[in-house]
Design an enzyme around this catalytic site. Structure first.
Site, PDB file in Angstrom:
ATOM      1  CB  THR A  42      -0.936   0.009   1.221  1.00  0.00           C
ATOM      2  OG1 THR A  42      -1.843  -1.089   1.125  1.00  0.00           O
ATOM      3  CG2 THR A  42      -1.727   1.302   1.293  1.00  0.00           C
ATOM      4  CB  CYS A  48       3.165   6.590   2.455  1.00  0.00           C
ATOM      5  SG  CYS A  48       2.514   5.346   3.564  1.00  0.00           S
ATOM      6  CG  HIS A 437      16.906  33.425  15.934  1.00  0.00           C
ATOM      7  ND1 HIS A 437      15.541  33.547  16.154  1.00  0.00           N
ATOM      8  CD2 HIS A 437      17.330  34.620  15.449  1.00  0.00           C
ATOM      9  CE1 HIS A 437      15.161  34.766  15.825  1.00  0.00           C
ATOM     10  NE2 HIS A 437      16.222  35.444  15.393  1.00  0.00           N
ATOM     11  CD  GLU A 442      13.963  30.708  17.180  1.00  0.00           C
ATOM     12  OE1 GLU A 442      14.699  31.153  18.092  1.00  0.00           O
ATOM     13  OE2 GLU A 442      13.858  31.237  16.058  1.00  0.00           O
TER      14      GLU A 442
END
Length: 464
Positions: A42, A48, A437, A442
């Site tokens: 499948t 998927c 960052h 974060e």
């Protein structure tokens, strides 16, 4: 030499069956495998992988529109469904060939025909008279879509047929709001189809964290998807060139196509399991113990057919654990905690661990950390988009019980969060981790303020 033709015979060549067959063959075992459709199962053939490729396609339209605000210009933008579906089929064919070569290179005998169980050690193939004998039999036949039993159900398509459409419909009704229904609703909406979702429950995505459910429903409505909750289907009828879906409340919805996404059932019908003494469950699933063994000592089951956790990585791990238990002498019990899960809608969901609702039932006190914000890219693109990140913590031990995300790259973030949860991460350990960052992820290590639910309105305040 053994009295049997094979040490192991696998029925079903999906992810779990292929993994078990390959690993057993690598140990020098004589292994046979039968598949009546295509090797890959499948996930690779009609689940998927092709679905994720459609997800990518459905997102490009919005991303190209966003690109204008970032300085990119273009003319005559068009979408061609035949080009997309041709390329998806080409990739599926490639993967089918890769899975086939994997079995061939491992020395596994392959039988492209239907196989059924003929007693505790027997297998019958549809294209030959003489049965095959095996010391062990592994049932890995997966599952298939369950269609609602309503008048006119013959007019419905399932997710399987979505990959065979020659053209996109102008409009579609999706019956069911589980992850399959919501993913295909999102795909079709992204490709310009008018989408209506009918769901008999009160909110989409039963079993997921309620904040994610509410957030996704709001976002999907903002994208133009018409969500109808508490909608019970009465019948499906032909209506000119399309179909009319009648509801039990007397209303109806018309569309060019109607898709049912109302769950899946294990593929056990006609396999001869009950005649062999194998106990089947309420849903037709093979009932197994913690080692994937059925009620017959020589017959095991892995993957969706056992109806435990219907996810491809789980099937692969179950196939691996079966080989470790039976052929390596290392009894292996599956661990089903902290399984990361994604819903590839737009926006995307990534989740691992307990929901807030589950945690409050299991633990005396639970701390909740939540952050909701606009992603950086939306500040320029202008897209109405919100990210939600939620952390569920056991207040007594500060152990993180669940992480839930709604927004860009949620699935990728959830995969990494799953590693931390598996290792028993605590909230102070998250807090001590250096942030990357600027990034969405974060927020997982910068949230400090506990979320406090609003006080319920009582007495005269409610009247006011």
């Amino acid at each position: 030499m053994s009295e049997y033709d094979y040490d192991l015979f696998v029925i079903g060549a999906g992810s779990g069956g292929v993994r078990a067959a390959r690993l057993a063959a690598a140990l020098g075992k004589r292994v046979g495998i039968a598949e009546e459709y295509r090797i890959g199962g499948t996930c690779v053939i009609r689940g998927c992988v092709p679905k994720k490729l459609l997800v990518y396609a459905s997102r490009y339209g919005g991303e190209i529109e966003d690109a204008r605000k970032f300085g990119w210009d273009y003319e005559d933008l068009q979408f061609d469904w035949p080009t997309l579906i041709h390329n998806v089929h080409r990739e599926v064919d490639r993967l089918n060939g890769a899975y086939t070569r994997t079995l061939e290179n491992a020395g596994v005998d392959r039988f492209l025909t239907r196989a059924t169980v003929d007693g505790p050690h027997g297998v019958r193939l549809a294209d030959r008279e003489a049965p095959i004998s095996a010391d062990y039999i592994l049932i890995a036949t997966g599952g298939s879509p369950s269609m609602p039993d309503v008048p006119g159900k013959e007019h419905l398509i399932s997710s399987n047929e979505c990959f065979q459409l020659e053209a996109l419909p102008d409009s579609i009704v999706v019956i069911g709001a589980g992850y399959i229904g919501m993913e295909f609703a999102s795909i079709f909406a992204g490709l310009g189809v008018a989408v209506t979702v009918l769901h008999r429950g009160e909110q989409v995505l039963r079993g997921f964290d309620m904040d994610l459910r509410d957030g996704l429903a709001e976002a999907m409505r903002d994208r133009g998807v018409d969500l109808h909750m508490n909608a019970d289907i009465a019948a499906v009828e032909k209506d000119g060139g399309g179909y009319r879906v009648a509801l039990k409340d007397g209303s109806s919805v018309c569309a060019s196509l109607v898709m049912a996404a109302t769950g899946r059932a294990p593929n056990t019908k006609g396999l001869g399991l009950e005649d062999a003494g194998v106990e089947l469950g309420r849903n037709g699933n093979v009932v197994v113990d913690e080692y994937s063994k059925s009620s017959v000592d020589s017959i095991y089951a892995a993957g969706d057919v056992s109806d435990r956790v219907a996810l491809t990585p789980v099937a692969i791990r179950e196939g691996t654990a079966f080989v470790e238990t039976v052929f390596e002498g290392r009894p292996t019990v599956m661990d089903y905690t902290f399984i990361p899960t994604a819903v590839f809608t737009e926006p995307e969901i990534g989740t691992v661990g307990l929901t807030e609702e589950e945690a409050r039932k299991k633990y005396r006190e639970v701390d909740i950390y939540k952050s909701s914000f606009r992603p950086m890219r939306a500040t320029i693109s202008g897209r109405d988009e919100t990210v939600l990140i939620k952390i569920v913590v056991d207040a007594a031990t500060e152990k993180v019980l669940g992480v839930h995300l709604l927004g860009p790259d949620a699935a990728e973030i959830a995969q990494m969060a799953a590693i931390s949860l598996k290792l028993g991460v605590t909230k102070p350990q998250l807090d001590s981790t250096m942030a990357l960052h600027p990034s969405i992820a974060e927020e997982l290590v910068t949230m400090r303020q506990k979320w406090t639910p609003p006080e319920p309105i009582k007495g005269s305040d409610a009247a006011a």
